[in-house]
Design an enzyme around this catalytic site. Structure first.
Site, PDB file in Angstrom:
ATOM      1  N   GLY A 106      79.199  70.657  57.705  1.00  0.00           N
ATOM      2  CA  GLY A 106      77.958  70.331  57.021  1.00  0.00           C
ATOM      3  C   GLY A 106      77.141  71.576  57.181  1.00  0.00           C
ATOM      4  N   CYS A 107      75.976  71.609  56.610  1.00  0.00           N
ATOM      5  CA  CYS A 107      75.160  72.802  56.753  1.00  0.00           C
ATOM      6  C   CYS A 107      74.665  72.900  58.190  1.00  0.00           C
ATOM      7  CB  CYS A 107      74.006  72.743  55.785  1.00  0.00           C
ATOM      8  SG  CYS A 107      73.014  74.210  55.776  1.00  0.00           S
ATOM      9  N   GLN A 108      74.365  71.756  58.802  1.00  0.00           N
ATOM     10  CA  GLN A 108      73.708  71.779  60.102  1.00  0.00           C
ATOM     11  C   GLN A 108      74.625  71.366  61.247  1.00  0.00           C
ATOM     12  OE1 GLN A 108      69.781  70.598  60.548  1.00  0.00           O
ATOM     13  NE2 GLN A 108      69.133  71.428  58.600  1.00  0.00           N
TER      14      GLN A 108
ATOM     15  N   SER B 268      73.277  67.233  54.267  1.00  0.00           N
ATOM     16  CA  SER B 268      74.424  68.053  54.638  1.00  0.00           C
ATOM     17  C   SER B 268      74.678  68.089  56.132  1.00  0.00           C
ATOM     18  CB  SER B 268      74.297  69.470  54.080  1.00  0.00           C
ATOM     19  OG  SER B 268      73.041  70.015  54.368  1.00  0.00           O
TER      20      SER B 268
ATOM     21  N   HIS C 226      69.516  76.745  60.696  1.00  0.00           N
ATOM     22  CA  HIS C 226      69.561  78.197  60.903  1.00  0.00           C
ATOM     23  C   HIS C 226      68.449  78.932  60.161  1.00  0.00           C
ATOM     24  CE1 HIS C 226      71.302  78.380  56.942  1.00  0.00           C
ATOM     25  NE2 HIS C 226      72.337  77.653  57.321  1.00  0.00           N
TER      26      HIS C 226
END
Ligand SMILES: Cc1ncc(COP(=O)(O)O)c(C=O)c1O
Lengths: 142, 416
Positions: free
Chosen positions: A50-52, A118, B371
């Site tokens: 996932g993105c995180q 995500s 991030h």
């Protein structure tokens, strides 16, 4: 129990909770209780990005049924992963391939299935379904 | 009675300004919203919303094209906003202010135009290890295209640039330094004046990514002597979809246009096109007109506040937030620069930032996790991301207390 019966059981578990803290504490506990994924499966091939947060997923196939083990680096995601496994574990590949996981919305965590979040959960469900389709194809060829 | 008094703005008072921002009155998950994600985007005051509504309800029209009254009004408003921007950043001339889609677009503009003309095989472009992806990728693409090298200034454990390393990188092959003014992840304010002076000593131009600086610092492009300065409207209380590239007039005259189309030309024949003068040379097509009016209104709104008082308040609030966060067990800051502003990034023990962020969201507190589009920076610290609280002048100490209490509650839940 069928997939939907398992989902309904999860939904009724969540009906006991009256506030968000109880609900999240339960999910966090599920995350902590999820059996650790064998280190040999915690490899990039099994990694769903996932993105995180990350999710690792491993599937075993036995007698037409699929069994899952998984892990995540985020605890809440891991709790949700545990719920998805509760709903789908040990079910026939063909049922998993077509299952509709309505329980996530019913327990008030629909946002976790949003592509904008995500966090790996949506990607994990997609991966599970791909496994199910792949095993179905393989067994129909044999 | 003498009529020579100038009206001084009322001393800054946070309670007064909060009423100007409608979103701040909303509730999230049953609690009054605590909005600490200003680094991602800021909320908009009524002044901006009304200016945009007035435009659409009163004089919506295309710019630079019509003889009719509405078109002239729209053009006047579009150009008046440009003047407000020039004044806000103290540009020497209004022609130095180019409208873009935002910071990202501004960086890409310079990479495509200045880069096209001046960066050749074997040349060097310098950035830093704390850049946002939008000040990394355009330069990577350029360098790949040209066979040039991208060099990266490292930072130390506090999140401060290693100036010694920077000085070593400077030589005649360097064609541009492009650097963030303030880090969107660690809040570090970089010593940009010194960097610009050092680069200029070797005739190297400097571009600054001002996305995180513009709302919090007094940016004076002439005093900085910066060559290009980029920022986004939406991070300074204006609408999305518009931003600014400031460029010194000599550069804007010198570099080729970015995109071709209407508005950026003087005359077109199939044989040859004569380009318009800057800034219009860089503004092909119908621009974001209502947004320009909104951005102008945002800056006007700020200039009518007691700006010095506002900045002092922001500084104080940041100090209070740092002190109070420091009292949380297991909290460690990512970035401890002496000069800092805006973003406060931290980790709590080994808890994943998204877990903390989600439990804060349940309490109506908006922070950013992840991030922050600075993946190389996360790799340096070997972390998956951070929790980032970014405060601004409409936030309060009471909200900081809610954040601290919210984190403590989240940690108890995660540790249970
Ligand atoms: C330092 C920095 N540079 C660039 C950007 C990109 O801005 P925009 O997405 O508005 O183009 C941001 C915003 O997240 C930022 O913080």
């Amino acid at each position: 129990m069928t997939i939907n019966e398992q989902q309904d059981a999860i939904i009724s578990d969540f009906e006991m909770f009256t506030d968000w803290m109880d609900k999240y504490e339960y999910i966090i506990q599920l995350g902590k209780d999820l059996p650790a994924l064998d280190e040999q499966y915690k490899v990039d091939d099994n990694l769903i990005r996932g993105c995180q947060s990350k999710v690792w997923l491993h599937a075993d196939y036995k007698d037409g049924k699929l069994f899952f083990s998984a892990d995540s680096d985020a605890l809440i995601t891991k709790g949700l992963v545990s719920l998805v496994i509760q709903a789908l574990d040990g079910q026939p590949a063909k049922d998993i391939a077509t299952a509709e996981l309505y329980f996530v919305e019913k327990i008030g965590l629909k946002s976790h299935l949003s592509p904008t979040r995500s966090n790996g959960l949506l990607a994990m469900i997609k991966q599970i379904k791909m496994y199910a389709v792949a095993y179905q194809l393989k067994s129909s060829q044999n | 009675m003498f009529n020579d008094t100038i009206t001084l703005p009322k001393p800054f008072n946070v309670a007064d300004v909060r009423g100007d921002f409608p979103v701040l009155q909303t509730y999230v998950n049953g609690a009054p919203l605590v909005y600490f994600d200003n680094g991602a985007t800021t909320q908009k005051p009524w002044a901006v919303l009304r200016a945009m509504e007035d435009y659409y309800t009163g004089y919506n029209s295309n710019v630079h094209r019509g003889v009719h009254t509405l078109s002239q009004q729209a053009t006047a408003a579009y150009e008046a906003a440009r003047e407000t921007i020039a004044k806000y950043i103290n540009a020497a001339s209004v022609h130095e202010v180019v409208y873009t889609k935002g910071t990202t677009d501004s960086v890409n503009l310079v990479a495509s135009t200045y880069g096209k003309k001046y960066v050749k095989e074997g040349d060097v472009v310098i950035i830093s290890a704390m850049e946002h992806h939008s000040n990394i990728v355009p330069w990577q693409m350029l360098c790949e295209d040209k066979g040039a090298t991208l060099k990266v200034i490292p930072f130390d454990e506090n999140g401060e640039l290693r100036m010694d390393a920077f000085k070593e990188m400077l030589d005649e092959r360097v064609k541009l330094v492009s650097l963030t003014h303030v880090s969107n992840t660690m809040g570090t304010i970089n010593p940009v004046k010194e960097i610009i002076a050092l680069a200029h000593a070797l005739n190297i131009p400097v571009m600054l990514d001002g996305a995180q600086a513009i709302a919090h610092l007094a940016v004076d492009v002439q005093d900085l002597d910066v060559d290009f300065y980029a920022f986004s409207s939406h991070k300074i209380y204006g609408p999305t979809g518009i931003g600014v590239l400031y460029g010194k007039e000599k550069w804007l005259n010198d570099i080729p246009p970015y995109q071709g189309g209407g508005d950026m030309i003087k005359t077109v024949t199939f044989a040859k096109t004569i380009y318009n003068d800057p800034p219009l040379k860089f503004e092909a097509g119908t621009p974001a007109i209502a947004e320009s009016v909104g951005l102008g209104a945002a800056l006007q709104y700020l200039m009518e506040l007691d700006l010095a008082g506002m900045r002092a308040y922001e500084h104080h609030l940041n100090q209070v937030a740092l002190e109070k966060l420091r009292t949380i067990d297991e909290l460690r800051f990512i970035g401890n620069a002496k000069e800092r502003n805006g973003a406060i990034s931290f980790m709590i023990g080994n808890h994943h930032p998204t877990d903390v962020g989600e439990l804060l969201d349940q309490q109506g507190i908006a922070v950013r996790t992840g991030h922050h589009c600075t993946q190389p920076l996360m790799d340096i610290f070997c972390i998956p991301g951070t929790v980032r609280a970014s405060l601004t002048f409409y936030n309060t100490e009471e909200e900081v207390d809610k954040l601290v209490a919210g984190i403590k509650k989240a940690v108890i839940m995660l540790n249970k």
